[in-house]
Design an enzyme around this catalytic site. Sequence first.
Site, mmCIF file in Angstrom:
data_model
loop_
_atom_site.group_PDB
_atom_site.id
_atom_site.type_symbol
_atom_site.label_atom_id
_atom_site.label_comp_id
_atom_site.label_asym_id
_atom_site.label_seq_id
_atom_site.Cartn_x
_atom_site.Cartn_y
_atom_site.Cartn_z
ATOM 1 N N HIS A 159 0.807 -1.210 0.000
ATOM 2 C CA HIS A 159 0.000 0.000 0.000
ATOM 3 C C HIS A 159 0.844 1.266 0.000
ATOM 4 O O HIS A 159 0.392 2.319 -0.443
ATOM 5 C CB HIS A 159 -0.939 0.017 1.211
ATOM 6 C CG HIS A 159 -2.117 -0.890 1.062
ATOM 7 N ND1 HIS A 159 -2.119 -2.196 1.505
ATOM 8 C CD2 HIS A 159 -3.334 -0.694 0.508
ATOM 9 C CE1 HIS A 159 -3.285 -2.757 1.232
ATOM 10 N NE2 HIS A 159 -4.042 -1.867 0.623
ATOM 11 N N GLY A 160 2.073 1.168 0.478
ATOM 12 C CA GLY A 160 2.933 2.345 0.464
ATOM 13 C C GLY A 160 3.917 2.321 1.620
ATOM 14 O O GLY A 160 3.649 1.743 2.677
#
Length: 203
Positions: A50-51
């Site tokens: 997701h990051g």
Amino acid sequence: NIAEFWRRWHISLTSWFRDYLYIPLGGSRQGMTKTIRNVFIIFLVSWLWHGANWTFMFWGGLHAVFILPSVILKTNRKYIDIVAAGKKVPSSKEAIQIVITFILTTFAWVFFRSETLPDAFLYIRKMFSEPILTSPDVFSVNVIAIVIVVMQIEWIGREGNYAIQKIGLKWKRPFRWSFYYVILMCIWYFANGEGQQFIYFQF
């Protein structure tokens, strides 16, 4: 429980992690210690997917902690069928489980949606500092009403392929299309005001 939530929510991502990471790591076949290790690895990778932000790390870590009881007690494959199938309302036990799962996942979303960890902790602090019985404003009342309606739609249509499949098909066309129009207007009204970007555009 949280295991069922992941099976039903992010199906493609969960299946990919299971087939290409969890099972090759040994899954749950090499003892409880390695099973717990594999669970945390799965959610660590989910965080990085997701990051590279600490907020996603907290989000993934919370879900790993949330899912551990069902893994340790071997109930992670217990709730596979549709809840309260063939019944209008869930049992008291099922209702409590639904509420607990909803609260836990919603709490974790605070970290997922926040820009930084201080923002997330500030938001949580305000959640628990504001008086619970404070009268909501008109906008909040409208939101709560729509949430209740949507939850009813989801519950009634939980045995179909999608929520409104069971509700609108037998209606006459003018009523059915009016219903769809109201849904679209609600989406436009509550999303357009703050100009929020679709959250997955950032990944």
